[in-house]
Design a protein around this motif. Structure first.
Motif, short mmCIF file in Angstrom:
data_model
loop_
_atom_site.label_atom_id
_atom_site.label_comp_id
_atom_site.label_asym_id
_atom_site.label_seq_id
_atom_site.Cartn_x
_atom_site.Cartn_y
_atom_site.Cartn_z
N PRO A 246 -2.49 -57.27 30.61
CA PRO A 246 -1.94 -58.62 30.78
C PRO A 246 -1.10 -59.03 29.58
N ILE A 248 0.34 -62.29 27.67
CA ILE A 248 -0.12 -63.68 27.60
C ILE A 248 0.79 -64.48 26.68
N ILE A 254 -1.14 -66.08 31.56
CA ILE A 254 -0.68 -64.72 31.80
C ILE A 254 0.63 -64.79 32.56
#
Length: 316
Positions: A246, A248, A254
């Motif tokens: 992910p 971020i 995200i």
């Protein structure tokens, strides 16, 4: 009371030798101009790694929901979208199929390892198998995303699904944090600087020339612009194994999933003297000799605004 506080502070913060000043205490020491210039360049270079302290609260809660997906020798990263649904890159799935073909085992299990936080795998790691009987068609090889269902397991209890943290935002600048398993290692995080849309092709071309000695052609630039139009470019040291991580932004949302970089193979004899730290790996020929080194000139994440748009198109 005041004396007790002083005594407590002295006892807990100072060792028996700390009350003896060293010869440099209170002085600013400059060895020479080279040291100062090096420090100055390092400070500016590493200023990009700053992030708000408040973001740590989000990252700690996310860590339990990020896993290393594995099948045979294949290692990558994934994360929970719902209680039992994970997302990773489609090219990871392609690598898994190639691995199964190579070992002649079409049923080689796919597992996800959570809580892989230490350099050496320990008994604290939780392994959950992918439930391939529940095959999901939520995938797109061009956008490079693939969903898998996990088997029901007590090991998934108390892991926060990260789907609600996903935002359909078109990020174009700033900084991002990547959480993943680069090089198949334990979970790492890195703050990376987003390369703006107006700058990334020029910067990529500069790095391409630095390694190859020639500029990209207009057709190459056009191809790159088309291929990566759904992607978020940034500078990072994360390389193989971190696919599916992910990405971020600084408020804890995200916005993308780490995918592939722009790779360039250079013969070992032609490797330039680099001033920048690019991710790379050694390649071997059939005799086992190291013959080339693959450099990643820029890394990309596929933006969730594109993934969500694609899912909506398929669902409707």
């Amino acid at each position: 009371m005041t004396e007790d506080v002083k005594k407590s502070a002295y006892t807990n913060l100072l060792t028996k030798n700390d009350d003896k000043p060293s010869k440099n205490d209170g002085e600013f020491v400059i060895w020479d101009g080279q040291v100062f210039n090096f420090a100055k360049s390092e400070v500016f270079k590493n200023s990009s790694t700053q992030m708000p302290a408040r973001l740590n609260e989000h990252l700690v809660s996310y860590m339990k929901s990020i896993g290393q997906i594995a099948c045979g020798k294949v290692r990558a990263t994934c994360f929970l979208v719902t209680d039992t649904l994970i997302i990773t890159n489609y090219h990871v799935y392609r690598m898994i199929k190639d691995e199964r073909t190579e070992v002649k085992n079409p049923n080689l299990p796919i597992t996800v390892r959570f809580d892989y936080l230490l350099p050496e795998p320990t008994g604290h790691i939780v392994s959950v198998e992918v439930d391939e009987a529940q095959y999901t068609t939520l995938e797109n090889p061009l956008l490079d995303y693939k969903f898998f269902c996990l088997k029901q397991s007590e090991g998934l209890t108390d892991r926060v699904p990260l789907g609600p943290m996903v935002r359909n935002w078109q990020l174009s600048d700033g900084r991002v944090v990547i959480l993943g398993h680069p090089e198949g290692k334990e979970l790492h995080e890195e703050v990376s600087v987003v390369v703006g849309y107006d700058a990334w092709l020029d910067r990529l071309n500069e790095r391409y020339k630095q390694f190859s000695g020639v500029h990209m052609t207009n057709s190459q630039l056009l191809w790159n612009d088309t291929k990566y139009q759904d992607h978020l470019p940034y500078d990072t040291t994360f390389f193989r194994g971190s696919s599916g991580s992910p990405v971020i932004e600084m408020n804890g949302n995200i916005v993308a999933m780490h995918t592939q970089g722009y790779l360039l193979d250079i013969p070992n004899g032609n490797i330039p003297n680099q001033q920048e730290n690019f991710s790379h790996q050694e390649n071997q020929d059939i005799s086992g000799q190291r013959n080339t080194r693959t450099y990643s000139l820029m890394e990309f994440g596929v933006q969730f605004i594109s993934i969500c748009r694609d899912i909506r198109r398929v669902a409707w």
